[in-house]
Every structure is written in C-alpha cells, then in structure tokens.
Design a protein around this motif. Sequence first.
Motif, mmCIF file in Angstrom:
data_model
loop_
_atom_site.group_PDB
_atom_site.id
_atom_site.type_symbol
_atom_site.label_atom_id
_atom_site.label_comp_id
_atom_site.label_asym_id
_atom_site.label_seq_id
_atom_site.Cartn_x
_atom_site.Cartn_y
_atom_site.Cartn_z
ATOM 1 N N LYS A 13 2.248 77.253 -6.042
ATOM 2 C CA LYS A 13 2.812 76.071 -6.712
ATOM 3 C C LYS A 13 2.646 76.156 -8.231
ATOM 4 O O LYS A 13 1.807 76.891 -8.737
ATOM 5 N N ASP A 15 1.204 74.394 -10.340
ATOM 6 C CA ASP A 15 -0.094 74.052 -10.925
ATOM 7 C C ASP A 15 -1.137 75.160 -10.722
ATOM 8 O O ASP A 15 -2.294 75.008 -11.117
ATOM 9 N N HIS A 16 -0.715 76.290 -10.156
ATOM 10 C CA HIS A 16 -1.615 77.445 -9.959
ATOM 11 C C HIS A 16 -2.052 77.989 -11.319
ATOM 12 O O HIS A 16 -1.277 78.010 -12.281
ATOM 13 N N ASP A 17 -3.293 78.418 -11.400
ATOM 14 C CA ASP A 17 -3.866 78.898 -12.669
ATOM 15 C C ASP A 17 -3.128 80.106 -13.240
ATOM 16 O O ASP A 17 -3.067 80.273 -14.465
ATOM 17 N N LYS A 20 -0.230 79.283 -15.653
ATOM 18 C CA LYS A 20 -0.713 78.908 -16.992
ATOM 19 C C LYS A 20 -1.184 80.129 -17.760
ATOM 20 O O LYS A 20 -0.912 80.277 -18.952
ATOM 21 N N GLU A 55 3.219 72.291 -18.287
ATOM 22 C CA GLU A 55 3.634 71.897 -16.933
ATOM 23 C C GLU A 55 5.137 72.090 -16.732
ATOM 24 O O GLU A 55 5.579 72.586 -15.702
ATOM 25 N N SER A 58 5.891 75.863 -16.569
ATOM 26 C CA SER A 58 5.478 76.458 -15.289
ATOM 27 C C SER A 58 6.361 75.971 -14.146
ATOM 28 O O SER A 58 6.674 76.732 -13.226
ATOM 29 N N ASN A 59 6.824 74.718 -14.200
ATOM 30 C CA ASN A 59 7.761 74.207 -13.177
ATOM 31 C C ASN A 59 9.077 74.974 -13.218
ATOM 32 O O ASN A 59 9.647 75.320 -12.174
#
Length: 176
Positions: A13, A15-17, A20, A55, A58-59
């Motif tokens: 997903k 929000d995975h490190d 980032k 965010e 990354s989305n």
Amino acid sequence: MSKPIKISYSIPKPDHDKWKALLKGDLDVSLKNFFFQMKVTQAVNQLRKKTTTLETASNELYNLCEKYAAAKNMYEDLVQIFGKESLTLDLSNTLSQKTNNNHVTKNDNSDFYKKALDQKSKQLKEKDALILSLQEEITLLKKKYALLQKGLKNIEKTTKTTKQKSGWSFTNLFKK
C-alpha cells in the motif's frame, strides 16, 4: 467461452515505508521501466519544489504500479524496491471484475497489441517459409555436387582405363 484471467500483483500500500524511501532518494535502485523511472523522477522533483505532498506522490506511484504491474520490467523494478516476498501473484481478478473496478478503460490498447502480434506472427511465418525453401535449395545443390563429383571420378577412371588399353594420350598426340 470463459473470460481471460488478468494477471496482476498485489503491491504494498502507498503508506509502506519503501514508497517514502524511494521518493526521498533513500533507496539505491536502478529502475528498468522507463515510464516508471520518469514518474518517480517527476514526483521527486515535485516534492523538492513542494508542489505535492509525500502521500499524494506515493498514492500516484502506487496507482501507476497497480495498473501496470505486469508491464515490461515493472515487476523487476517492484522486486528491487519491495523484495520478491512482498509481491504476491493475484489471479483472482478477471477482466470483468477489472472493468467493474474501473481499472480497464475504454481506450484499451489490446486491439493495437493484437494487430502487432498478428503482424509479427505473419513476418515469422514468412521467414520460416524462406528458411525452408533455402534449406531445400541447399539440399538440391548438395545432391548435384555429389553427382558432379561422382561423374568426375567416372571420367577420370574412364580416362585412365582408356590410356592403359590404347597406350595413347593427348600429350602423345602432340609429341614429334
């Protein structure tokens, strides 16, 4: 006729490190898929200029990878980023489910790719036919060569036999 299965991979997903880390430049990866590499570079530049958030970037990358996970070199790039164990093969999504989820658009390029594959297939068949005809021609030439060699040997034998029996030769004719 059953509907074709759309092969895809479930990707970590947004929000995975690792997303980032990729966007911050903390991951040392060499991306093979040009389009993906371009989008990552574009997102990094937007983050530097502060025209987007981490965010949002990354989305966007997640959505891109989810849509084109089976594209050329995309899987290898995702393996470099997340590791092979993080990507799981997802065969449950059929084409009709993808259409219902709005993942397949009406401007799908499948007709284009089908025509390109048909054209390549036709070219390969033509080349195969040419190769077969050349192989047949080579075989015929080899047979003709063998026959000529056999005929030459027969002529040489006949000439030797004639010389021995008659005692004359062309060189003896011109001697004085």
